[in-house]
Design an enzyme around this catalytic site. Sequence first.
Site, PDB file in Angstrom:
ATOM      1  N   HIS A 272      37.175  55.127  49.146  1.00 10.12           N
ATOM      2  CA  HIS A 272      36.893  53.731  48.822  1.00 10.12           C
ATOM      3  C   HIS A 272      37.780  53.345  47.643  1.00 10.12           C
ATOM      4  CE1 HIS A 272      34.376  50.076  48.672  1.00 10.12           C
ATOM      5  NE2 HIS A 272      34.786  50.083  47.415  1.00 10.12           N
ATOM      6  N   CYS A 273      38.595  52.320  47.843  1.00 12.81           N
ATOM      7  CA  CYS A 273      39.567  51.945  46.808  1.00 12.81           C
ATOM      8  C   CYS A 273      39.034  50.744  46.019  1.00 12.81           C
ATOM      9  CB  CYS A 273      40.912  51.596  47.449  1.00 12.81           C
ATOM     10  SG  CYS A 273      42.159  51.173  46.222  1.00 12.81           S
ATOM     11  N   PRO A 274      38.757  50.903  44.715  1.00 10.22           N
ATOM     12  CA  PRO A 274      38.282  49.749  43.933  1.00 10.22           C
ATOM     13  C   PRO A 274      39.358  48.690  43.751  1.00 10.22           C
ATOM     14  CG  PRO A 274      38.619  51.671  42.533  1.00 10.22           C
ATOM     15  CD  PRO A 274      38.820  52.134  43.929  1.00 10.22           C
ATOM     16  N   ASN A 277      38.918  46.741  46.710  1.00 11.86           N
ATOM     17  CA  ASN A 277      37.526  46.379  46.956  1.00 11.86           C
ATOM     18  C   ASN A 277      37.194  46.569  48.436  1.00 11.86           C
ATOM     19  OD1 ASN A 277      34.976  45.548  46.240  1.00 11.86           O
ATOM     20  ND2 ASN A 277      35.390  43.388  46.658  1.00 11.86           N
ATOM     21  N   ASN A 278      37.686  47.654  48.992  1.00 12.19           N
ATOM     22  CA  ASN A 278      37.528  47.910  50.423  1.00 12.19           C
ATOM     23  C   ASN A 278      37.674  49.408  50.673  1.00 12.19           C
ATOM     24  OD1 ASN A 278      37.222  47.419  53.113  1.00 12.19           O
ATOM     25  ND2 ASN A 278      39.232  46.479  53.444  1.00 12.19           N
TER      26      ASN A 278
END
Length: 465
Positions: A272-274, A277-278
């Site tokens: 999950h990549c901040p 945001n996805n």
Amino acid sequence: MPAARRLSLKKPFSHWPRLEGAVVTDGAIGRLSHVISTQTTAPSVHRGRARAGAVGPRYRGDAWPAVTAGAGANGGGARAGPGGRLCVAGMRSRQRAFAAVMRLCVKCLRVGRRRRFRLAWRAQQLWRYGHLCLRSLLYNSFTNSDVLLDSLFEPIYWLVDHVTRWFGVVFVALVIVLTSSIVAIVYICLLPLILQTYPPGWVCWHLAYGHWNLLMILFHYSMAITTPPGNPPQAKSNTVAVSICRKCISPKPARTHHCSICNRCVLKMDHHCPWLNNCVGHYNHRYFFSFCLFMTMGCIYCGISSWDMFREAYAAIERMKMLEKERLQVAANQTYYQTPPPAFSFRQRAFHKSIVYLWVLCSSVALALGALTLWHAALITRGETSIERHINKKERQRLQKKGRVFRNPYSYGAWDNWKVFLGVETRRHWLTRVLLPSTHLPHGTGLSWDRPPCVTEPRTPLLAI
Ligand SMILES: [Zn+2]
Ligand SMILES: [Zn+2]
């Protein structure tokens, strides 16, 4: 009656505790008071055999009339006169009072014991129920040190998940603002200088490469944040599942993992990549990697292009600081009789500081994002995702102890792995799908993993994870 029939109340309560468990009626207690007072006819009671079952015939009502009629302190009731009758009446009233007190004591004891017993029984039931609940909640046939550590760190995971979820929008806004600021500085400060000083060939190259790189960054970032990573169907389907998700309680296809931040299962989940945001999964993995790659390339390009300007700007800022220091000294001592050097204008200050900001930010991002891009490039070469990297490492060590060799079932060789990842099926695709913005879908649905047609060497999967 023998004179020995005297009142004897030695240890009058010694027999009462022995009455527990017996069904003692009022009549029986009355008779017990007679036993206490007369003693001669009930030695067995004093010896502690006053239990309901052990009283025997002497305890029955029909065995006592002889005692009650003439029992007195002075001997036989038949010889007693009026004074003796009064004395007997007084004695009987005291006996009744004593019997009433004893009845009250028995009741109190019985009620107290019953209440204590009930409380202890309820506490025991609650303890057993709580113990059963705890065991049923914590029971896991796969319990090991990892599960224990996960359970201990669960509050920290929960905090990180929520912070990442809520700060995802902030991170995306930060990426957009920082990228926009760099692009603005390049257009305002860097590009006019390139156009004025560089030869035409270099100018064309800078214009072409700079805009192509910017286009690729913008395209892949917008696609990465807007493309869903892909989720397994919630409804019943013919999907081949390798396990059940503990959170979603639904079948989990191969390479699918649960994202605790998105709170759903993600096909071929990488992480999950901040900054997006996805989740990075089956459908946006290529966009994510391309964004990282082109952003790193853009930062390196800006850093190299502005290197000379950065050195000049840095030296100018140092001169600005010295001038400011001298000006403060003049103002303090009033001893500066020479003409002060010309001060930097606001535009010059902003220009130099912008160049320094551009170079520092670009070189920092190039280092950090470059390392991340290299790491992901190594994973793609091996045909793994970030999560599978850890799973495969453990599996490799486990099989190594057994003298066996682990082979990743989703790896088709380094070159074919890149072709599958980028969706290159023909040579033309290197241009149209890699070097130009392309929205082509990855191979497969992410639910099953058949051999892609671009793979030349067929391999039989050994293990599905
Ligand atoms: Zn799930
Ligand atoms: Zn996620």
